[in-house]
Design a protein around this motif. Structure first.
Motif, PDB file in Angstrom:
ATOM      1  N   ASP A  25      36.082 -31.532  14.336  1.00  0.00           N
ATOM      2  CA  ASP A  25      35.390 -32.626  13.681  1.00  0.00           C
ATOM      3  C   ASP A  25      34.749 -33.501  14.744  1.00  0.00           C
ATOM      4  N   VAL A  26      33.483 -33.792  14.580  1.00  0.00           N
ATOM      5  CA  VAL A  26      32.771 -34.507  15.624  1.00  0.00           C
ATOM      6  C   VAL A  26      32.692 -35.998  15.358  1.00  0.00           C
TER       7      VAL A  26
ATOM      8  N   LYS B  14      28.484 -36.926  14.766  1.00  0.00           N
ATOM      9  CA  LYS B  14      28.341 -35.692  13.984  1.00  0.00           C
ATOM     10  C   LYS B  14      26.973 -34.999  14.046  1.00  0.00           C
TER      11      LYS B  14
ATOM     12  N   LYS C  54      24.971 -30.432  15.454  1.00  0.00           N
ATOM     13  CA  LYS C  54      24.072 -29.433  14.855  1.00  0.00           C
ATOM     14  C   LYS C  54      23.120 -28.841  15.893  1.00  0.00           C
TER      15      LYS C  54
ATOM     16  N   GLU D 150      19.386 -34.396   9.573  1.00  0.00           N
ATOM     17  CA  GLU D 150      20.814 -34.720   9.422  1.00  0.00           C
ATOM     18  C   GLU D 150      21.019 -36.174   9.008  1.00  0.00           C
TER      19      GLU D 150
ATOM     20  N   ASN E 200      22.762 -36.954   5.655  1.00  0.00           N
ATOM     21  CA  ASN E 200      24.159 -37.403   5.731  1.00  0.00           C
ATOM     22  C   ASN E 200      24.345 -38.824   6.237  1.00  0.00           C
TER      23      ASN E 200
END
Lengths: 163, 92
Positions: A100-101, A105, A109, A156, A160
């Motif tokens: 989990d980043v 996050k 990617k 992203e 998100n």
């Protein structure tokens, strides 16, 4: 030519390296591992350092290369971590923590190179020529990687909400 | 400010505490471990070379490619013990 002592180089460059690695990898363990890897490489290469570049620039280029290789290696063994988690040989929470980043996050990617190019060009605000020199690739390749990285991050962030 | 720019500024603001002293001790320990390992590898290689050297010279007479050394060895044995075939013939 000045002969550098390892502790002298460490003291001069530790903050700069830490800043880079803490944006490049996400968990505390990874940051500390990568930080140590960088300085182990510096220690190994120090006897061959001829002072052609500034010591800071030299250490930074080592940090860039070691970081990229670190992520590549991590991706190569990702399947093993997943498998160990699936068979409950290691705790699923540990797998989650390792993969989990969190706050960074969207960067996950990107490929190892794209991530580094984006950090150098956009966060460290380096000129593309300097990025190309550090990454040992043509400026055109840096530009296209940066463009692709921006597109991925924008997508992203849109989908998100980023961090 | 667009979403992307906002994300970048958050990224620039990422801060993690560096415990330089603790990490330096770890690096030093790893450097010491590496040089110990390197020393072990070198010692291991020297030991293997020494064993190989001793083995080579102890079996060298049997390794001759043209068979001369082996023939010499057989001749030596025959001279010392007599011809094994003739010994057999005479003993029966």
């Amino acid at each position: 030519m000045k002969q550098y002592e390892f502790n002298e180089v460490y003291e001069a460059c530790k903050d700069m390296v830490w800043k880079l690695v803490s944006r490049y990898v996400f968990s505390r363990e990874d940051r500390e591992d990568l930080f140590q890897e960088v300085f182990l490489n510096v220690h190994r290469a120090l006897p061959r350092f001829r002072g052609e570049a500034k010591v800071g620039t030299w250490v930074f280029s080592i940090a860039v290369n070691v970081s990229i290789n670190y992520i590549k290696k991590q991706k190569r063994y990702r399947w093993l971590t997943d498998m160990l988690g699936a068979f409950r040989i290691i705790e699923p929470e540990a797998v989650e923590a390792a993969t989990d980043v969190g706050e960074l996050k969207p960067l996950a990617k990107l490929s190892a190179r794209q991530r580094m190019i984006l950090l150098l060009a956009e966060v460290e605000e380096m000129k593309l020529g300097k990025v190309a020199q550090l990454m040992k690739m043509p400026v055109g390749t840096v530009k296209s990687n940066l463009h692709r990285a921006r597109e991925i991050i924008k997508k992203e962030v849109r989908e998100n909400g980023g961090i | 400010m667009g979403e992307y720019e906002a994300y970048l500024s958050r990224l620039k603001g990422v801060k993690a505490e560096l415990d330089g002293g603790r990490l330096y001790s770890r690096i030093e320990a790893r450097i010491a471990g590496q040089s110990r390992r390197r020393k072990l590898v070198i010692e291991g290689m020297l030991a293997v070379m020494l064993i190989g050297f001793v083995l080579y010279f102890s079996i060298r007479p049997y390794l001759s490619s043209n068979g001369e050394a082996m023939a010499d060895y057989v001749l030596q044995q025959e001279t010392a013990n007599g011809d094994p075939i003739m010994n057999y013939v005479f003993s029966n």
